[in-house]
Design a protein around this motif. Structure first.
Motif, PDB file in Angstrom:
ATOM      1  N   ASP A   1       0.837  -1.200   0.047  1.00  0.00           N
ATOM      2  CA  ASP A   1       0.003   0.059   0.121  1.00  0.00           C
ATOM      3  C   ASP A   1       0.913   1.313  -0.029  1.00  0.00           C
ATOM      4  O   ASP A   1       0.324   2.264  -0.491  1.00  0.00           O
ATOM      5  N   GLN A   2       2.029   0.983   0.675  1.00  0.00           N
ATOM      6  CA  GLN A   2       2.912   2.132   0.700  1.00  0.00           C
ATOM      7  C   GLN A   2       4.460   1.767   1.060  1.00  0.00           C
ATOM      8  O   GLN A   2       4.580   0.661   1.764  1.00  0.00           O
ATOM      9  N   ILE A   3       5.543   2.430   0.882  1.00  0.00           N
ATOM     10  CA  ILE A   3       6.649   2.460   1.481  1.00  0.00           C
ATOM     11  C   ILE A   3       7.092   3.444   1.935  1.00  0.00           C
ATOM     12  O   ILE A   3       7.471   4.715   1.138  1.00  0.00           O
ATOM     13  N   ARG A   4       7.621   3.494   3.216  1.00  0.00           N
ATOM     14  CA  ARG A   4       7.935   4.679   3.865  1.00  0.00           C
ATOM     15  C   ARG A   4       9.334   4.418   4.338  1.00  0.00           C
ATOM     16  O   ARG A   4       9.752   3.720   5.220  1.00  0.00           O
ATOM     17  N   TYR A   5      10.329   5.254   4.002  1.00  0.00           N
ATOM     18  CA  TYR A   5      11.927   4.945   4.500  1.00  0.00           C
ATOM     19  C   TYR A   5      12.264   6.307   4.544  1.00  0.00           C
ATOM     20  O   TYR A   5      12.746   6.960   3.941  1.00  0.00           O
ATOM     21  N   GLY A   6      12.664   6.628   5.868  1.00  0.00           N
ATOM     22  CA  GLY A   6      12.927   7.907   6.337  1.00  0.00           C
ATOM     23  C   GLY A   6      12.140   9.037   5.844  1.00  0.00           C
ATOM     24  O   GLY A   6      10.815   8.783   6.087  1.00  0.00           O
TER      25      GLY A   6
ATOM     26  N   GLU B   1      21.034  -8.312   2.719  1.00  0.00           N
ATOM     27  CA  GLU B   1      20.519  -8.416   4.049  1.00  0.00           C
ATOM     28  C   GLU B   1      21.615  -7.964   5.081  1.00  0.00           C
ATOM     29  O   GLU B   1      21.178  -7.098   6.135  1.00  0.00           O
ATOM     30  N   GLU B   2      22.919  -8.105   4.902  1.00  0.00           N
ATOM     31  CA  GLU B   2      23.809  -7.767   5.898  1.00  0.00           C
ATOM     32  C   GLU B   2      23.977  -6.034   5.849  1.00  0.00           C
ATOM     33  O   GLU B   2      24.311  -5.612   6.710  1.00  0.00           O
ATOM     34  N   ASP B   3      24.403  -5.459   4.465  1.00  0.00           N
ATOM     35  CA  ASP B   3      24.535  -4.355   4.314  1.00  0.00           C
ATOM     36  C   ASP B   3      23.640  -3.237   4.099  1.00  0.00           C
ATOM     37  O   ASP B   3      23.759  -2.138   4.191  1.00  0.00           O
ATOM     38  N   GLY B   4      22.436  -4.008   3.835  1.00  0.00           N
ATOM     39  CA  GLY B   4      20.970  -2.881   3.332  1.00  0.00           C
ATOM     40  C   GLY B   4      21.442  -2.169   1.865  1.00  0.00           C
ATOM     41  O   GLY B   4      22.063  -3.024   1.338  1.00  0.00           O
ATOM     42  N   PHE B   5      20.879  -1.317   1.840  1.00  0.00           N
ATOM     43  CA  PHE B   5      20.843  -0.641   0.481  1.00  0.00           C
ATOM     44  C   PHE B   5      22.200   0.389   0.275  1.00  0.00           C
ATOM     45  O   PHE B   5      22.394   1.184   1.483  1.00  0.00           O
ATOM     46  N   GLN B   6      22.724   0.112  -0.698  1.00  0.00           N
ATOM     47  CA  GLN B   6      24.057   0.872  -0.992  1.00  0.00           C
ATOM     48  C   GLN B   6      23.915   1.584  -2.452  1.00  0.00           C
ATOM     49  O   GLN B   6      23.309   0.738  -3.140  1.00  0.00           O
TER      50      GLN B   6
ATOM     51  N   PHE C   1      26.879  21.885 -11.757  1.00  0.00           N
ATOM     52  CA  PHE C   1      26.946  21.203 -10.811  1.00  0.00           C
ATOM     53  C   PHE C   1      27.425  19.576 -10.972  1.00  0.00           C
ATOM     54  O   PHE C   1      26.697  19.211 -11.737  1.00  0.00           O
ATOM     55  N   SER C   2      28.311  19.361 -10.271  1.00  0.00           N
ATOM     56  CA  SER C   2      28.982  18.073 -10.235  1.00  0.00           C
ATOM     57  C   SER C   2      28.857  17.294  -8.984  1.00  0.00           C
ATOM     58  O   SER C   2      29.499  17.808  -7.888  1.00  0.00           O
ATOM     59  N   LEU C   3      28.306  16.241  -8.829  1.00  0.00           N
ATOM     60  CA  LEU C   3      27.967  15.472  -7.535  1.00  0.00           C
ATOM     61  C   LEU C   3      28.188  14.076  -7.775  1.00  0.00           C
ATOM     62  O   LEU C   3      27.366  13.311  -8.010  1.00  0.00           O
ATOM     63  N   PRO C   4      29.486  13.722  -7.218  1.00  0.00           N
ATOM     64  CA  PRO C   4      29.769  12.410  -7.113  1.00  0.00           C
ATOM     65  C   PRO C   4      29.475  11.766  -5.657  1.00  0.00           C
ATOM     66  O   PRO C   4      29.587  12.749  -4.767  1.00  0.00           O
ATOM     67  N   PHE C   5      28.629  10.680  -5.499  1.00  0.00           N
ATOM     68  CA  PHE C   5      28.053  10.338  -4.219  1.00  0.00           C
ATOM     69  C   PHE C   5      28.161   8.974  -4.026  1.00  0.00           C
ATOM     70  O   PHE C   5      28.161   7.919  -5.025  1.00  0.00           O
ATOM     71  N   ARG C   6      28.054   8.409  -2.811  1.00  0.00           N
ATOM     72  CA  ARG C   6      27.886   7.183  -2.295  1.00  0.00           C
ATOM     73  C   ARG C   6      26.988   7.142  -1.187  1.00  0.00           C
ATOM     74  O   ARG C   6      27.167   8.080  -0.345  1.00  0.00           O
ATOM     75  N   PHE C   7      25.916   6.159  -1.059  1.00  0.00           N
ATOM     76  CA  PHE C   7      25.369   5.962   0.009  1.00  0.00           C
ATOM     77  C   PHE C   7      25.191   4.566   0.696  1.00  0.00           C
ATOM     78  O   PHE C   7      24.976   3.517   0.021  1.00  0.00           O
ATOM     79  N   SER C   8      25.550   4.509   1.826  1.00  0.00           N
ATOM     80  CA  SER C   8      25.506   3.484   2.616  1.00  0.00           C
ATOM     81  C   SER C   8      25.328   3.661   3.967  1.00  0.00           C
ATOM     82  O   SER C   8      25.756   4.746   4.671  1.00  0.00           O
ATOM     83  N   ASP C   9      24.800   2.716   4.965  1.00  0.00           N
ATOM     84  CA  ASP C   9      24.436   2.753   6.359  1.00  0.00           C
ATOM     85  C   ASP C   9      23.674   4.114   6.496  1.00  0.00           C
ATOM     86  O   ASP C   9      24.140   4.697   7.448  1.00  0.00           O
ATOM     87  N   HIS C  10      22.729   4.434   5.753  1.00  0.00           N
ATOM     88  CA  HIS C  10      21.945   5.644   5.782  1.00  0.00           C
ATOM     89  C   HIS C  10      22.850   6.742   5.941  1.00  0.00           C
ATOM     90  O   HIS C  10      22.533   7.890   6.519  1.00  0.00           O
ATOM     91  N   ARG C  11      24.006   6.924   5.220  1.00  0.00           N
ATOM     92  CA  ARG C  11      24.707   7.943   5.023  1.00  0.00           C
ATOM     93  C   ARG C  11      25.006   8.437   3.734  1.00  0.00           C
ATOM     94  O   ARG C  11      25.565   7.550   2.901  1.00  0.00           O
ATOM     95  N   TRP C  12      25.182   9.670   3.436  1.00  0.00           N
ATOM     96  CA  TRP C  12      25.614  10.070   2.357  1.00  0.00           C
ATOM     97  C   TRP C  12      27.154  10.318   2.296  1.00  0.00           C
ATOM     98  O   TRP C  12      27.616  11.110   3.261  1.00  0.00           O
TER      99      TRP C  12
ATOM    100  N   SER D   1      31.054  13.544   4.468  1.00  0.00           N
ATOM    101  CA  SER D   1      29.803  12.665   4.745  1.00  0.00           C
ATOM    102  C   SER D   1      28.687  13.506   5.194  1.00  0.00           C
ATOM    103  O   SER D   1      29.024  14.544   6.166  1.00  0.00           O
ATOM    104  N   TRP D   2      27.337  13.179   5.121  1.00  0.00           N
ATOM    105  CA  TRP D   2      26.254  13.675   5.810  1.00  0.00           C
ATOM    106  C   TRP D   2      25.183  12.734   6.089  1.00  0.00           C
ATOM    107  O   TRP D   2      24.853  11.733   5.007  1.00  0.00           O
ATOM    108  N   PRO D   3      24.920  12.509   7.400  1.00  0.00           N
ATOM    109  CA  PRO D   3      25.175  13.408   8.578  1.00  0.00           C
ATOM    110  C   PRO D   3      26.778  13.076   8.833  1.00  0.00           C
ATOM    111  O   PRO D   3      27.210  11.964   8.534  1.00  0.00           O
TER     112      PRO D   3
END
Length: 873
Positions: free
Chosen positions: A474-479, A607-612, A636-647, A678-680
């Motif tokens: 019905d929905q997906i709420r993530y953060g 399962e171990e590392d979640g979404f990256q 604007f040039s934005l190279p990024f990586r997301f892991s463990d709920h952190r940018w 990183s952020w946060p």
């Protein structure tokens, strides 16, 4: 010739003619003679004719029928002439075991049982060779037989692909030289040898036996010893691993004239994964009355130990009689099996039906199998139910209504209910067919999502097919993200071929979702992702497709699933920046006027590392309007990586932002910022801002370095800031100033009670201040003393000025100034030295839109008498 001689010759001729006639008509009368000696109900049918050669007589092929059932079929029997012992050869002999019970019995016969010695005396000296002996339905054990008999000595050899026998009988002693037996459950053939002391009565059980052998089981690592011994009424069957003291099977038995009984039999299966053991008993009463009159009762149990302690499963047999053709033999499996990770609970009443050659198990009402435990790592089965009442199990598989109900949850506090139901036809895994429909629901608490699924499919031999599928949330709420009504459906049936040597998995899916919100204002329009999957199993496959969301896209996606790990890449082609307006929010907040954007990203989910995820976004020549600002020439040039709920930004190269012009109440240009970190942020993952600069008021604001978390102040440098442009920007009505200033403002973002600590500002090469005459006249009119004191501000040339600035974290500013200059009014020049202190809350000042009126109020309220006035020399 005498009359007597004539009569003799005539008689001889008559005899010769009669013999020739009998020989010529043997094919007609021989079968009648044989039929005369057969019991009533047993017939013989000739299939070919007699033939005679100098070496042998060829008898006709024939079939033997008992009560209409073809018991035997012999092909081309031959008897050698002028040989002793008699030699008989048969090309092929086929026996059907089902027809032996049709042989008529002589109920009135009270003759004594035939003794072994009598039988040996009655058997003539003979050598019998059967090239191919086959007993239906055990055709697997077809072979060639040789039998010879000479008085009290008989010998038998049999050679086939699955069975070999070499034995000889001397008197009552049977010497089993070798018995070799092959079966799919045996890794190697079973070999037995030994001696058996037979009873004198042919139908009696041997009184003594001692057989030894070895057997290699397919599921056991070592060959085991087999020993069968019997002495009068007692005996034992022992199967033992030579390396272990405890037997794998111990079956002590007692055999009497009326009963065969095994008591306190024991078995064990000491595999390291799941050791099993147990006991068994078996009783066969009235066994001498024939197999179908024997009452069989038994009990076998298995002791287990695993999750939840110890378990005990019991299989009860009978009591009842078994039949070759029609059975209704009761069975019941009950108890609990506790294995390493799973627990099974069984209550399975059943009946053995059909023939012994092709038996079937019919499960009775209330037959139910339950399971609990950890099916996969992190997945707990609270209950799995298989109601199988009415299901029939044969050698071919299961038939009937098969159902399965699962209640599953995982360690992340999500739970699922799944149901399957459908008709099976001789179904076993990878064999037969099972058509089913499935449905279910669940809840994924971490995503605040309710899940549902429904569809149809079938399992046919080595192929599992989903003909329909509809599953989603019905929905997906993530953060701060909220995705509305995501759903996956099949556009083409999904096929899974389970062949071990050539597995295959394929299908086409469509994934749709209503709007996806990021925060309160940003959203992605309704999106659709079309996927094509191809691989070996549902855990091992590749996928490719494209994503479209209104004007956004198509975004090309490729990737693969590797067991529980998802890997993928996405390419976003260059598109006008305006198509991403929904992601930026309403146009009254942010308006994307022009420019282009392109992006690419890679992602993984485990399962171990979640979404990256990681990738690169690029904006070129953007034109972005905000309510109070207009950004033109945005790159604007934005190279990024997301892991463990952190940018994580700028791993290889920093995030860079450049803006040509910024239009506001005062113009700005050439904004340049570089960011990395990183952020946060935290101590182990800081965020740094480098090489920030901005052209404003004819000068420059710059900052070389800012680190968050902050342990020392960052230095904001002011270079050659034009006061004329500043005064023009804040547009006071009656004040003018010219000249340039520079300074340094050490400022804090966090971890300090200060916003700016010990900052300073000074003029570059002097300043000029002009105050409108009307303003000063108004002040003089209202306050003569104050008017006389600031009369020197009408026109002042400042030769030197210096101010220190401190701003608290709450915005309270304290500025201490020293001003040295010359004031001219009423054609007089006066030397002015001014020392003063000013306090103001800069947050309130910034929120004020009337910058000029605010400055005038400050002049009216804060001006004090100068510390020193001197006439110019």
């Amino acid at each position: 010739m005498s009359l007597a001689l004539r009569y003799i010759l005539f008689a001889v001729a008559i005899v010769i003619i009669s013999l020739v006639g009998l020989g010529l008509s043997i094919n007609q009368w021989s079968m009648l003679v044989v039929q005369h000696f057969l019991p009533s109900g047993v017939t013989v049918e000739r299939q070919s004719r007699f033939s005679l050669t100098l070496s042998h007589i060829t008898l006709p092929s024939f079939t033997l029928n008992a009560q209409g059932c073809q018991l035997a079929e012999a092909s081309t029997p031959r008897v050698a002439l002028s040989r002793y012992p008699l030699k008989v050869t048969i090309d092929k002999l086929t026996l059907k075991s089902d027809c032996f019970k049709q042989w008529p019995s002589d109920a009135s016969s009270d003759s004594k049982p035939l003794s072994l010695s009598q039988l040996q005396q009655q058997i003539p000296g003979i050598n019998l060779d059967i090239a191919s002996l086959s007993i239906v339905p055990w055709q697997t054990y077809q072979g060639a037989l040789h039998f010879s008999s000479s008085g009290a000595h008989q010998q038998l050899t049999y050679h086939g692909q699955a069975l070999n026998v070499n034995a000889e009988l001397t008197g009552q002693t049977l010497n089993l030289k070798n018995l070799s037996f092959t079966h799919p459950l045996l890794a190697q053939p079973l070999n037995l040898s030994g001696k058996i002391q037979l009873a004198d009565t042919v139908t009696a059980v041997p009184e003594q036996a001692n057989l030894q052998g070895k057997v290699a089981l397919a599921s056991y690592p070592h060959p085991v010893d087999v020993t069968l011994s019997r002495n009068q009424q007692h005996g034992a069957l022992i199967v033992k691993d030579p390396a272990d003291e405890q037997p794998l099977l111990s079956a002590p038995f007692t055999l009497t004239a009326d009963q065969f009984q095994i008591e306190k039999g024991a078995w064990s299966w000491p595999t390291p994964e799941q050791p099993l053991s147990g006991f068994f008993s078996l009783s066969a009463e009235h066994w001498q009355q024939g197999f179908e009159q024997t009452v069989i009762t038994g009990r076998v149990n298995a002791l287990t130990q695993g999750r939840g302690g110890k378990g005990n499963v019991v299989l009860s047999l009978g009591p009842g009689k078994l039949s070759f053709s029609d059975n209704q033999y009761p069975l019941r499996l009950t108890g609990t099996a506790k294995l390493k990770a799973l627990q099974f609970y069984a209550g399975l009443p059943a009946a053995l039906t059909g023939t012994l050659i092709d038996p079937a198990i019919h499960f009775q009402p209330k037959a139910l199998l339950l399971m609990r435990g950890e099916l996969l790592p992190g997945w707990e089965v609270d209950e799995a139910r298989w109601p199988i009442a009415g299901v029939r199990l044969t050698q071919q598989g299961l038939s009937g209504l098969l159902q399965a109900n699962f209640m599953v949850r995982n360690e992340r506090s999500s739970f699922y209910l799944l149901h399957l139901a459908g008709m099976a036809d001789n179904f076993l895994p990878d064999k037969g067919r099972w058509d089913w429909r499935y449905w279910g629901k669940g809840m994924i608490l971490p995503l605040t999502a309710n899940w549902d699924v429904q569809g149809r499919g079938f399992w046919h031999n080595e192929e599992i097919t989903l003909t329909s599928l509809s599953t989603g949330f019905d929905q997906i709420r993530y953060g701060s993200m909220l995705m509305q009504k995501p759903r996956m459906t099949l556009t083409e049936p999904a096929h899974w071929v389970t062949q071990q040597d050539k597995p295959q998995f394929s299908g086409q899916f469509k994934i749709t979702a209503d709007h996806t919100f990021f925060g309160e204002t940003s959203q992605l329009p309704a999106a659709q992702l079309d996927l094509n999957v191809n691989g070996t199993t549902p855990d091992q496959f590749g996928f490719k497709g494209q994503l479209v969301a209104n004007r956004i896209g198509p975004v090309r996606v490729i990737g693969r699933r590797d067991n529980s790990r998802w890997l993928g890449r996405a390419w976003w082609p260059e598109q006008p920046l305006s198509v991403f307006q929904p992601l930026a929010g309403p146009t009254k907040s942010v308006a994307l006027r022009s420019g282009n954007l392109r992006a690419q990203a890679a992602f993984s989910l485990t399962e171990e590392d979640g979404f990256q995820a990681g990738g690169h976004w690029v904006v070129k020549d953007g034109n972005i309007w905000l309510p109070d600002y207009q950004f033109q020439g945005v790159n604007f040039s934005l190279p990024f990586r997301f892991s463990d709920h952190r940018w994580h930004f700028g791993l290889r190269e920093p995030v860079s932002l450049s803006v040509e012009t910024i239009e506001n109440k005062f113009p700005m240009s050439h904004l340049s910022v570089k960011l990395k970190g990183s952020w946060p942020w935290d101590e182990q993952n800081p965020l740094t801002l480098n090489d920030a600069s901005l052209d404003i008021f004819g000068g420059t604001l710059s900052m070389n370095h800012l680190r968050l978390p902050q342990h020392k102040s960052a230095l904001l440098e002011i270079k050659h800031l034009g006061m004329s442009q500043l005064i023009t920007a804040i547009h006071p009505k009656q004040i003018a100033m010219s000249g340039k200033i520079s300074g340094q403002l050490p400022f804090w973002v966090e971890n300090s009670p200060w916003l700016i600590e010990k900052g300073w500002i000074k003029d570059d090469k002097g300043l000029t201040l002009r105050v409108d005459k009307d303003l000063l006249d108004q002040i003089l009119k209202n306050n003569l003393a104050a008017g006389a004191a600031i009369d020197w501000l009408r026109y002042m040339e400042i030769s030197k000025s210096y101010a220190t600035v401190n701003v608290s974290a709450k915005g309270d500013m304290v500025m201490k100034s020293q001003i040295h200059g010359t004031s001219r009014f009423d054609d007089k020049r006066q030397r002015v030295n001014l020392n003063y202190q000013h306090t103001e809350n800069i947050f309130m000042l910034w929120r004020s839109l009337s910058y000029g009126d605010n400055l005038q109020s400050w002049l009216e309220e804060q001006t004090r008498l100068p510390a020193n006035k001197e006439n110019a020399q």
